[in-house]
Design an enzyme around this catalytic site. Structure first.
Site, PDB file in Angstrom:
ATOM      1  N   CYS B  85      34.086  59.457  34.517  1.00 46.55           N
ATOM      2  CA  CYS B  85      34.499  58.607  34.588  1.00 46.55           C
ATOM      3  C   CYS B  85      33.135  57.564  35.195  1.00 46.55           C
ATOM      4  O   CYS B  85      33.916  56.438  35.561  1.00 46.55           O
ATOM      5  CB  CYS B  85      35.692  58.558  35.832  1.00 46.55           C
ATOM      6  SG  CYS B  85      36.113  60.031  35.757  1.00 46.55           S
ATOM      7  N   CYS B 208      46.600  58.794  43.786  1.00 44.88           N
ATOM      8  CA  CYS B 208      45.915  59.078  42.610  1.00 44.88           C
ATOM      9  C   CYS B 208      45.745  58.085  42.080  1.00 44.88           C
ATOM     10  O   CYS B 208      47.063  57.605  41.705  1.00 44.88           O
ATOM     11  CB  CYS B 208      46.201  60.501  41.499  1.00 44.88           C
ATOM     12  SG  CYS B 208      46.159  61.800  43.404  1.00 44.88           S
ATOM     13  N   ILE B 211      46.902  56.580  35.163  1.00 47.32           N
ATOM     14  CA  ILE B 211      46.238  57.104  33.474  1.00 47.32           C
ATOM     15  C   ILE B 211      46.582  55.478  32.734  1.00 47.32           C
ATOM     16  O   ILE B 211      47.643  54.217  32.996  1.00 47.32           O
ATOM     17  CB  ILE B 211      47.386  57.356  32.523  1.00 47.32           C
ATOM     18  CG1 ILE B 211      47.457  59.231  33.162  1.00 47.32           C
ATOM     19  CG2 ILE B 211      47.252  57.591  30.923  1.00 47.32           C
ATOM     20  CD1 ILE B 211      46.341  59.687  32.850  1.00 47.32           C
ATOM     21  N   HIS B 334      42.364  52.794  35.869  1.00 47.53           N
ATOM     22  CA  HIS B 334      41.546  53.451  35.549  1.00 47.53           C
ATOM     23  C   HIS B 334      41.476  53.564  34.458  1.00 47.53           C
ATOM     24  O   HIS B 334      41.450  54.791  33.920  1.00 47.53           O
ATOM     25  CB  HIS B 334      41.768  54.618  36.451  1.00 47.53           C
ATOM     26  CG  HIS B 334      40.190  55.862  37.076  1.00 47.53           C
ATOM     27  ND1 HIS B 334      39.066  54.943  36.826  1.00 47.53           N
ATOM     28  CD2 HIS B 334      39.900  57.160  37.075  1.00 47.53           C
ATOM     29  CE1 HIS B 334      37.872  56.368  36.854  1.00 47.53           C
ATOM     30  NE2 HIS B 334      38.323  57.185  37.358  1.00 47.53           N
TER      31      HIS B 334
END
Ligand SMILES: [Zn+2]
Lengths: 142, 386
Positions: B85, B208, B211, B334
């Site tokens: 990441c 969280c 995708i 993200h």
């Protein structure tokens, strides 16, 4: 997955053999070839861990990879072994609610997962809570 | 060593871009950055692109060549950089080093990930490969579970609460609502976050990062040349990178990322500033606890106080230290390799005073913080308006 990748980890996953640095005496699991503290001065020798330790942190996994689907929810933890190293392992035979940080565990040999119906079965260690006899079996007969 | 400035920024919208291919995304972001810098393709000397796993997500490796080719820029050298990441942040750092060294003058730092061409489970399994395959993924670790283990320990050591963590998601989603390029345009409440399905206890789904597809690009030139391109150059005043153990269990601590502390120390030293001189930051909030740990490790508060400063509103856009005004990974989305570049895009817009409704009042020094995996890599950059 190819068999050799898992076959070559068998000594560590089945018997908890790590390494100990003869120079700084630090114990590593999984085993390392180079001691990060001493580097080339260090001499790493195989070291058998007792498998006793305590829960350092834990989580109950509700969304997991396909290989682990039939185990959901499962408890995943970081265990601090009594010799010092910490390892990641599932806590077996329990539900997430009964686990606390600091709980005593022992490492046991278990099936980790299988690859479909005809794939390889992977084995390794899981942690099991060391239950006080009187708590789990009031009759004392257990 | 030459000083380096950013003179152009561009990005795609972040989201589930079903109708847009990997190739289209990178060209869209790149074209916008070039237009912003007022340059043409012939002026580019090199490209560095952050990408975690085109191999797993679109079954395409060798994307550096693909990008140079489809941008019509071959034979310009193009290099792919991978650190999970933190791939984007690392691409920015490599691009900066190339300009600073004098090897190249005009360099594009890019980041891209196309994550929605595979089914959700395959995407999550691809993400799990940033952890230690033999000793974490093998045991059933998922990407969120690693952060859940950190969260549980942070709660245990400092009394951080699930409400405080939820507030991070509420804040970042609010900021994302003010960002047209962000994936999620929905206001959350603490209750709604806490009632969302538990992914890996104590972390819930709305804590969280999701995708996402997306690409982002930056144009870097020597600072002394920057005014030829723009009236508002932003200097990359500091850059730091550090590594740590790939496996979480091997770390000294679960409540602090040593890689973040080391990378920050190097970046602060290079920029010759203290944490208190930072006006705003884009930090790596892959989960809510990640932001809480990041603000502590970056020196914005004492260890253990990350939840408290969130609760006090200090990290809100109108607070004294806005964190993730662009929405963060949770609100903006993200797309792994693009994140580190998108963070820099946001800081540049803020320092130029072009951030619109989410503009931070005093924005002269900005910081980006990009983490690979559960903390095996960290990259920190410090930016200053010139
Ligand atoms: Zn040693």
């Amino acid at each position: 997955m190819h068999v050799p990748r898992f076959w070559r980890e068998i000594p560590n996953r089945y018997t908890l053999i790590g390494t100990k640095c003869g120079h700084c005496e630090k114990i590593f699991f999984p085993p390392r070839a180079i001691c990060p503290n001493c580097r080339r001065v260090g001499h790493l020798e195989p070291f058998k861990l007792s498998g006793r330790g305590r829960v350092y942190s834990f989580t109950t996994v509700y969304a997991g990879p396909r290989d682990f689907k039939d185990q959901i929810p499962y408890v995943l933890a970081i265990i601090e072994l009594e010799e010092g190293p910490r390892v990641m392992a599932q806590i077996t035979d329990c539900n997430g609610e009964e686990v606390k940080i600091g709980d005593e565990v022992e490492m046991v040999f278990r099936k980790i997962k299988e690859e479909g119906e005809e794939g390889i079965i992977y084995y390794g260690f899981k942690a099991r809570l060391v239950r006080k006899k009187e708590a789990s079996d009031p009759s004392g007969k257990g | 060593m030459r000083r380096v400035a950013i003179v152009g920024v561009g990005q795609t919208r972040f989201g589930e871009l079903w109708d847009t291919s990997f190739r289209q995304m990178i060209i869209e972001a790149g074209t916008r950055a070039l237009e912003d810098a007022g340059i043409s393709g012939e002026e580019i000397d090199a490209i560095y692109v952050g990408n975690m796993s085109a191999g797993q997500f679109i079954q395409q490796e060798h994307i550096a060549s693909l990008i140079a080719d489809y941008s019509g820029l071959a034979p310009v050298p193009c290099t792919r950089v991978e650190a999970a990441c933190a791939s984007g942040g690392l691409a920015l750092r490599e691009a900066m080093i190339a300009v600073a060294s004098g090897i190249h003058d005009v360099v594009v730092a890019a980041g891209i990930e196309k994550m929605t061409d595979v089914i959700t489970e395959a995407g999550q399994e691809a993400l799990a490969t940033v952890s230690d395959q033999e000793w974490e993924a093998f045991m059933g670790a998922t990407f969120p579970s690693l952060f859940a283990l950190m969260a549980r320990r942070h709660m245990y050591e400092f009394g951080t609460t699930e409400e405080q963590m939820a507030l991070v998601a509420v804040k970042n989603h609010h900021n994302a609502c003010l960002n047209a390029y962000a994936q999620h345009h929905v206001e959350l409440t603490v209750e709604r976050v806490l009632q969302s399905p538990v992914v890996s206890s104590p972390l819930k789904m709305l804590e969280c990062a999701s995708i996402t597809d997306g690409a982002a690009c930056l144009v870097l030139v020597p600072l002394e040349e920057a005014r030829k391109y723009t009236d508002t150059p932003v200097e990359i005043a500091g850059s730091g990178q550090a590594s740590d153990t790939i496996a979480l269990a091997d770390r000294e601590s679960l409540v602090s990322l040593k890689a973040t502390r080391e990378a920050a120390k190097r970046a602060y030293r290079m920029a010759r500033i203290e944490p208190k001189q930072v006006d705003l930051a884009e930090v790596h909030d892959s989960t809510t606890i990640s932001e809480i740990i990041a603000v502590e490790d970056l020196g914005f508060c004492e260890k253990g106080e990350g939840g408290k400063i969130t609760e006090e509103g200090i990290t809100a856009i109108d607070g004294s230290l806005p964190i993730n005004p662009g929405g963060g990974l949770e609100g903006r989305g993200h797309p792994i390799g693009a994140t580190g570049i998108a963070q820099a895009v946001e800081i540049v817009l803020q320092l130029r005073g072009e951030a619109g409704k989410r503009q931070v009042k005093k924005a002269e020094v900005g910081l980006t913080h990009n983490v690979g995996g559960s903390g095996g890599t960290a990259v920190v950059h410090i930016f200053r308006r010139r």
